[in-house]
Design an enzyme around this catalytic site. Structure first.
Site, short mmCIF file in Angstrom:
data_model
loop_
_atom_site.label_atom_id
_atom_site.label_comp_id
_atom_site.label_asym_id
_atom_site.label_seq_id
_atom_site.Cartn_x
_atom_site.Cartn_y
_atom_site.Cartn_z
N SER A 14 0.94 -1.57 0.28
CA SER A 14 0.27 0.23 -0.22
C SER A 14 0.83 1.22 0.47
O SER A 14 1.58 1.86 1.23
CB SER A 14 -0.77 0.05 1.47
OG SER A 14 -1.86 1.56 1.37
N LEU A 15 0.19 1.90 -1.22
CA LEU A 15 1.52 3.24 -1.30
C LEU A 15 0.72 5.08 -0.32
O LEU A 15 1.08 6.29 -0.21
CB LEU A 15 1.79 3.43 -2.87
CG LEU A 15 2.81 2.76 -2.88
CD1 LEU A 15 2.96 3.21 -4.60
CD2 LEU A 15 4.25 3.11 -2.60
N LYS A 65 -13.61 -4.55 1.94
CA LYS A 65 -14.06 -3.86 1.78
C LYS A 65 -15.43 -3.63 2.09
O LYS A 65 -16.37 -2.93 1.96
CB LYS A 65 -14.74 -3.22 0.69
CG LYS A 65 -12.70 -2.26 0.02
CD LYS A 65 -12.71 -1.77 -1.39
CE LYS A 65 -10.95 -1.27 -1.25
NZ LYS A 65 -10.79 -0.18 -2.54
N ASP A 101 -13.88 5.04 -3.97
CA ASP A 101 -13.10 4.58 -5.32
C ASP A 101 -13.93 5.53 -6.13
O ASP A 101 -13.46 5.20 -7.78
CB ASP A 101 -12.98 3.08 -5.15
CG ASP A 101 -11.84 2.82 -4.21
OD1 ASP A 101 -11.28 2.97 -3.50
OD2 ASP A 101 -12.60 1.37 -3.16
N ALA A 126 -13.66 -9.68 -11.19
CA ALA A 126 -15.16 -8.83 -10.20
C ALA A 126 -14.53 -9.00 -9.14
O ALA A 126 -15.13 -9.00 -7.64
CB ALA A 126 -16.22 -10.32 -10.42
N GLY A 128 -12.77 -6.60 -5.50
CA GLY A 128 -13.16 -5.33 -4.38
C GLY A 128 -13.65 -4.00 -5.42
O GLY A 128 -14.12 -3.68 -4.81
N VAL A 208 -6.62 -1.20 -13.13
CA VAL A 208 -6.52 -0.46 -12.52
C VAL A 208 -5.25 -0.74 -11.34
O VAL A 208 -5.28 0.59 -10.39
CB VAL A 208 -7.13 -1.04 -11.64
CG1 VAL A 208 -7.58 -1.37 -10.36
CG2 VAL A 208 -8.70 -1.13 -12.24
N TYR A 210 -1.60 0.14 -10.92
CA TYR A 210 0.20 0.70 -11.68
C TYR A 210 1.06 0.93 -10.77
O TYR A 210 2.23 1.80 -10.74
CB TYR A 210 -1.26 2.29 -10.62
CG TYR A 210 -1.31 2.82 -8.80
CD1 TYR A 210 -2.03 2.14 -8.71
CD2 TYR A 210 0.13 2.60 -8.64
CE1 TYR A 210 -2.13 1.97 -7.06
CE2 TYR A 210 -0.16 2.47 -7.37
CZ TYR A 210 -1.11 2.35 -6.20
OH TYR A 210 -0.92 2.08 -4.83
P1 ATR Z 1 -10.69 -9.20 -4.26
O1 ATR Z 1 -10.95 -11.26 -5.30
O2 ATR Z 1 -10.58 -10.15 -2.54
O3 ATR Z 1 -11.62 -9.03 -3.50
P2 ATR Z 1 -9.12 -8.17 -5.67
O4 ATR Z 1 -7.54 -8.83 -5.48
O5 ATR Z 1 -9.51 -7.55 -6.21
O6 ATR Z 1 -9.99 -9.64 -4.48
O7 ATR Z 1 -9.44 -9.98 -7.12
C1 ATR Z 1 -8.80 -10.55 -7.96
C2 ATR Z 1 -9.53 -10.42 -8.95
O8 ATR Z 1 -8.04 -11.15 -9.76
C3 ATR Z 1 -10.45 -11.11 -9.01
O9 ATR Z 1 -11.60 -11.41 -10.06
C4 ATR Z 1 -9.80 -12.55 -10.03
O10 ATR Z 1 -10.60 -13.96 -10.11
P3 ATR Z 1 -11.72 -15.23 -9.19
O11 ATR Z 1 -12.72 -14.61 -8.97
O12 ATR Z 1 -12.13 -15.68 -10.54
O13 ATR Z 1 -10.77 -15.29 -8.06
C5 ATR Z 1 -8.96 -12.55 -10.85
N1 ATR Z 1 -8.12 -13.18 -10.89
C6 ATR Z 1 -6.87 -13.38 -9.80
N2 ATR Z 1 -5.87 -14.41 -10.31
C7 ATR Z 1 -6.51 -14.79 -11.57
C8 ATR Z 1 -6.70 -15.69 -12.83
N3 ATR Z 1 -4.89 -16.39 -11.90
N4 ATR Z 1 -6.73 -15.87 -13.39
C9 ATR Z 1 -7.91 -15.32 -13.47
N5 ATR Z 1 -8.49 -14.11 -13.06
C10 ATR Z 1 -7.99 -14.00 -11.63
#
Ligand code: ATR
Length: 264
Positions: A14-15, A65, A101, A126, A128, A208, A210
Site C-alpha cells: 500500500s502506498l 471493503k 473509489d 469481479a 473488491g 486498475v 499502477y
Molecule cells: P478479491 O477477489 O479478494 O476482491 P481482488 O484483488 O480485488 O481480490 O480481485 C482479484 C480478481 O482477479 C478477481 O476477479 C480474480 O478472479 P476470481 O474471482 O476468479 O478469483 C481475478 N484473478 C486473480 N487471479 C486470476 C487468474 N489467474 N486468472 C483469472 N483471474 C484471476
C-alpha cells in the site's frame, strides 16, 4: 496526535501512507497515517478503536471493503449501493462508511477526455473495486457493462447488486469501447490470455494496477494503437477524497504527487 490507518491483507504494497503523510505534512496537520495488516477476526475490535477515538479514521482495502460494513453505524449512499467501504470517518458519535473509489475512478476518466456516454465497457475481474467502477460508469451513462470473471459466481453476485449487467464467460472476448483490467493479473508480470488484434480502432485500455506502471495488458493495448491508462490517477483521487472527509482540506495534486508514487 491523531492517528489514521489503512487496513487490509496483504497491506505491504500500500502506498496510502506515503501519500497521506506527504499531504499531512504539506498542510501542517498534526497527525500520522500508517498501515496495518489485519485478520478478519480482528476487524471488529479495530473498528471499536475508532468508535472510542483512539484511532481517528481509516482506509479499508481488499479484502475488507465489505467485511467492515456490519460494524458501522451509517453508510453513504455510494457505500450502501456498492456494498463497499474504503474510508471510515467518525461523525457526531457515528462511525460512517464512505466509498471514495467511485470519485477516484470518475475523476481519472474525466481527466482522460474519453467520453463514455453511450459506450460499451468490458470489465475483466469481479473483485473488491469493481462495484465502485460499475457505479461510476452508470453515472456516466454508458450503454452497456459486461463483466468477465474467472469465477462466474462473483460476476453473478455483481449482477444481483446492479441492474442490467451482462456476463461474458472468462476467456471470451466481445466488442467494446473501453476495457478495464480489474483482475490482479499483471501485478507480477502475468499476461491476460485474450487476443485483441481484431478489435477496430480507438479503444481505451484501462488497468486498475499502477505498479508496475505498464502491465502486459496495457503494453498490448499500446502496441495496437489504443489509448491506455493505469490506476494511479484513480488511486490519488480516492485518497484525496478520503483526506477531504477527515481533514476538511483539499490537498494539492501535481506532478510531484505522481512522482512520489513512482516505483521505489
Ligand atoms: P478479491 O477477489 O479478494 O476482491 P481482488 O484483488 O480485488 O481480490 O480481485 C482479484 C480478481 O482477479 C478477481 O476477479 C480474480 O478472479 P476470481 O474471482 O476468479 O478469483 C481475478 N484473478 C486473480 N487471479 C486470476 C487468474 N489467474 N486468472 C483469472 N483471474 C484471476
Amino acid at each position: 496526535m491523531k492517528k489514521y490507518l489503512v487496513i487490509g491483507n496483504p497491506i505491504d504494497h500500500s502506498l496510502s501512507p506515503k501519500l497521506q503523510n506527504w499531504w499531512l505534512k504539506e498542510n501542517n496537520i498534526d497527525a500520522t497515517y500508517d498501515k496495518i495488516k489485519l485478520e478478519v477476526h480482528e476487524i471488529k475490535n479495530f473498528i471499536q478503536e475508532i468508535k472510542e477515538q483512539r484511532i481517528a479514521g481509516c482506509n479499508v482495502t481488499v479484502p475488507f471493503k465489505k467485511t467492515v460494513i456490519p460494524f458501522l453505524d451509517k453508510l453513504s449512499r455510494e457505500a450502501e449501493q456498492t456494498q463497499s467501504v474504503n474510508t471510515i470517518t467518525f461523525d457526531n458519535g457515528d462511525l460512517v462508511g464512505h466509498n471514495t473509489d467511485i470519485a477516484g475512478f470518475d475523476t481519472a476518466i474525466k481527466k482522460l477526455n474519453f467520453s463514455l456516454r453511450g459506450k460499451k465497457v468490458l470489465i475483466l475481474g469481479a473483485g473488491g473495486v469493481v462495484p465502485s467502477i460499475i457505479f461510476a460508469l452508470k453515472n456516466m451513462h454508458v450503454q452497456e457493462i459486461i463483466i468477465s470473471n474467472r469465477t462466474i459466481e462473483k460476476a453473478e453476485n455483481l449482477r444481483a447488486l446492479f441492474n442490467d449487467l451482462k456476463i461474458l464467460e472468462w476467456g471470451n472476448l466481445t466488442d467494446f469501447h473501453m476495457i478495464i483490467n480489474a483482475t490482479s493479473l499483471g501485478l507480477n508480470n502475468e499476461t491476460i490470455n485474450l487476443d485483441f488484434s481484431s478489435l477496430g480502432d480507438d479503444k481505451l485500455f484501462y488497468d486498475v494496477i499502477y505498479n508496475p506502471h505498464e502491465t502486459h495488458f496495457l503494453k498490448m493495448g499500446k502496441q495496437l494503437g489504443h489509448k491506455i491508462e493505469n490506476g494511479k490517477t484513480m488511486f490519488i483521487y480516492q485518497a484525496l477524497e478520503a483526506f477531504k472527509l477527515w481533514h476538511k482540506i483539499e490537498p494539492k495534486v501535481n506532478t510531484d504527487t505522481f512522482k512520489l508514487l513512482e516505483n521505489d
